[in-house]
Design a protein around this motif. Structure first.
Motif, short mmCIF file in Angstrom:
data_model
loop_
_atom_site.label_atom_id
_atom_site.label_comp_id
_atom_site.label_asym_id
_atom_site.label_seq_id
_atom_site.Cartn_x
_atom_site.Cartn_y
_atom_site.Cartn_z
N THR A 53 -6.81 0.36 51.28
CA THR A 53 -7.20 -1.02 51.57
C THR A 53 -8.40 -1.01 52.50
OG1 THR A 53 -5.70 -1.12 53.48
CG2 THR A 53 -4.85 -1.96 51.38
N ASN A 69 -8.15 -8.52 46.09
CA ASN A 69 -7.07 -7.54 46.06
C ASN A 69 -6.03 -7.66 47.15
OD1 ASN A 69 -8.18 -5.87 43.87
ND2 ASN A 69 -9.79 -5.38 45.32
N GLU A 70 -6.43 -8.06 48.34
CA GLU A 70 -5.61 -7.72 49.49
C GLU A 70 -4.78 -8.88 50.04
OE1 GLU A 70 -7.98 -5.56 52.31
OE2 GLU A 70 -8.32 -3.95 50.86
N GLU A 108 -13.22 -11.27 50.49
CA GLU A 108 -13.60 -9.88 50.70
C GLU A 108 -15.08 -9.73 50.38
OE1 GLU A 108 -10.62 -6.81 49.25
OE2 GLU A 108 -9.85 -8.61 48.26
N MET A 164 -0.38 -3.42 53.51
CA MET A 164 -0.09 -2.49 52.42
C MET A 164 0.93 -1.48 52.92
SD MET A 164 -0.38 -1.52 49.31
CE MET A 164 -1.75 -2.52 48.70
N PRO A 209 -5.19 -6.60 56.84
CA PRO A 209 -4.54 -6.33 55.55
C PRO A 209 -3.11 -5.85 55.70
CG PRO A 209 -5.90 -4.48 56.17
CD PRO A 209 -6.12 -5.53 57.22
#
Length: 524
Positions: A292, A227-228, A164, A286, A284
């Motif tokens: 996101t 994070n993703e 990222e 989510m 991504p």
């Protein structure tokens, strides 16, 4: 959620490594700042040896690896060898204030570990704050000489690292979030081997995978993002999954790979389509309201002999909330469980733990609403010590931590339903103690406080078996009836379903102090 939560597992004994016959491989990592331009914006970033991503560490199973890390930047640093078991070499695991003090400016630290019983793809990354956004790279562990892969030998191997990218300085992003109590900005782009791909109103380099018709390629895929969780596709092509987190799996075919932060996947790609150019895409996942980076990063697979300006074959992108695709992918993964690579799931359990993972809301004088969302397990928010826990344990230094981390939530509630009225957590440096060779089952229970979400979770120092998962609250009476105790996938990092639970089992055969924590932004 934007804050890290963790528990810590402390084993009762610790000793120095015994002698192991192996080749010794030496590496030197120089932490240096480098001005870097992406998305038509420049900033200085911390790198290893001036590279982003950093250099690949190559070794064979059984080798001893010695890495001298020298810090030439103003920030404290450490390096974590993500997924390396660190059998009796806990001092080399890397998380700051857990197994070592940070490496200060102008100082160095020598990591020394042996790759025992492991082969495959792992990763290394910084383990302080957000540094791993740019300080990361691949670990490739080849089989011992004379030992073949348990699948057809590929013609070539390719390392593919997802990341990222923020236009802003990442430390500024996280510091602003801590001051305000609001979530930090999501990244501006995803990257493939450090390249974000085409961007609006900005010319950017694109990752290209060059292939030849009829050949097979082993793709060593790493999600080094903060994070993703991501989907990975190549137009018109299928993958055969043969390994995750440096453990062999039964081969499965798929056109979409799902991979969370800190996870690795080895997949065989056969170049069996017409000569041409095919889109590579990561996007991504989510399935809740958590923000996101919704940018799709792309690259190109290009066949040898492709004309100079061919049309590009495109692919469909999974919806952001494509839960059925993630569920099917995770459920399909099974350990190889062969004579050479047997599955050894603990059947008798010494410690049966329930860890409710989520967030709480604590007072914050500088924050916008007077409160800050904090991460927790069993209502405990971990407080980073100023003396490394392994140091305190080994040298019997008192007052650094306590042994009272709860093995279940102090107050039971409807974890995935209506949250409790009082959402404040207890702050403390608490650890859970295990005896050497104890068998452990941990049910990682997601919660709905603030918002339910998928929780990628990593255990340092051990592999574990993912024996079961489900939606809603874990039922200790009925859910174990559906556990896979024959060939469950073996990993070091696992996703806990949104508003659901995951059960893992492992044997505590590695003395030391080790993290169990969510893979997210590293905020001490």
């Amino acid at each position: 959620m934007f804050l890290r939560f963790l528990a810590l597992i402390l084993l009762a004994a610790f000793s120095y490594p015994t002698h192991v016959e192996s080749i010794i491989r030496h590496y030197k990592f120089d932490l240096v700042k480098k001005n870097t331009t992406k998305l038509c914006s420049s900033k200085p970033i911390i790198t290893v040896n001036g590279k982003f991503p950093g250099p690949t560490l190559y070794a064979r199973e059984g080798d001893t690896v010695i890495v001298r890390v020298v810090n030439h930047v103003r920030d404290n640093v450490t390096i974590h060898w993500h997924g390396v078991r660190q059998l009796r070499t806990g001092w080399s695991d890397g998380p700051a204030y857990i197994t070592q003090c940070p490496i200060q400016t102008g100082q160095s630290y020598i990591y020394n570990f042996t790759l025992t019983g492991q082969r495959g793809t792992l990763l290394w990354h910084a383990h302080i704050s957000w540094q791993r956004a740019t300080v990361h790279g691949a670990i490739v562990i080849l089989p011992k000489r004379g030992v073949v892969y348990p699948y057809p030998k590929p013609d070539k191997e390719e390392i593919i690292i997802f990341g990222e990218w923020w236009k802003s300085d990442v430390e500024t992003v996280v510091n602003q979030a801590m001051q305000s109590g609001t979530p930090p900005n999501v990244s501006d782009a995803h990257t493939i081997n450090g390249l974000p791909g085409p961007a609006t109103n900005c010319s950017s380099k694109v990752y290209t995978l060059h292939v030849e018709s009829g050949k097979k390629y082993l793709l060593r895929i790493i999600n080094a993002g903060l994070n993703e969780e991501l989907f990975f596709k190549i137009a018109g092509h299928e993958f055969t999954i043969v390994e995750v987190d440096a453990t062999y799996t039964k081969p499965i075919k798929t056109d979409t790979i799902f991979i969370g932060p800190g996870q690795t996947t080895n997949a065989i790609l056969k170049a069996d389509q017409q000569i041409g150019k095919y889109i590579i895409a990561i996007s991504p996942f989510m399935d809740t309201i958590v923000a996101t980076d919704n940018q799709i990063s792309t690259g190109i697979l290009r066949y040898k002999g492709t004309p100079k300006f061919p049309p590009t074959t495109l692919t469909s992108i999974p919806p952001r909330n494509a839960t059925p695709i993630t569920t099917n992918f995770m459920d399909s993964l099974k350990s190889l469980n062969s004579k050479e690579y047997p599955t050894k799931v603990p059947l008798i359990i010494d410690h049966s733990l329930l860890f409710a993972i989520g967030v709480g809301v604590n007072p914050c004088s500088t924050c916008v609403n007077g409160t800050r969302v904090v991460a927790d397990i069993n209502n405990v928010s971990f407080v980073m010590p100023t003396t490394a826990l392994l140091q305190a344990h080994y040298y019997n230094i008192s007052g650094v931590f306590t042994y009272d981390f709860p093995g279940k939530p102090p107050i039971s509630y409807n974890y995935t339903g209506t949250p409790p009225m009082n959402m404040q957590t207890i702050n403390g440096t608490k650890v859970y103690k295990l005896a050497y060779n104890d068998t452990v089952q941990i049910v990682l229970q997601g919660t709905s406080i603030i918002a339910p979400e998928s929780h990628p979770t990593h255990l340092h120092g051990f592999n574990f078996y993912a024996v079961g998962k489900g939606l809603g609250n874990y039922d200790p009476k009925n859910d174990p009836k559906g556990f896979n105790l024959v060939d469950p996938v073996e990993r070091n990092t696992i996703s806990v379903p949104t508003a659901g639970w995951t059960a893992i089992r492992f044997r505590a055969d590695n003395p030391g102090t080790f993290y169990l924590h969510k893979i997210a932004i590293l905020v001490p």
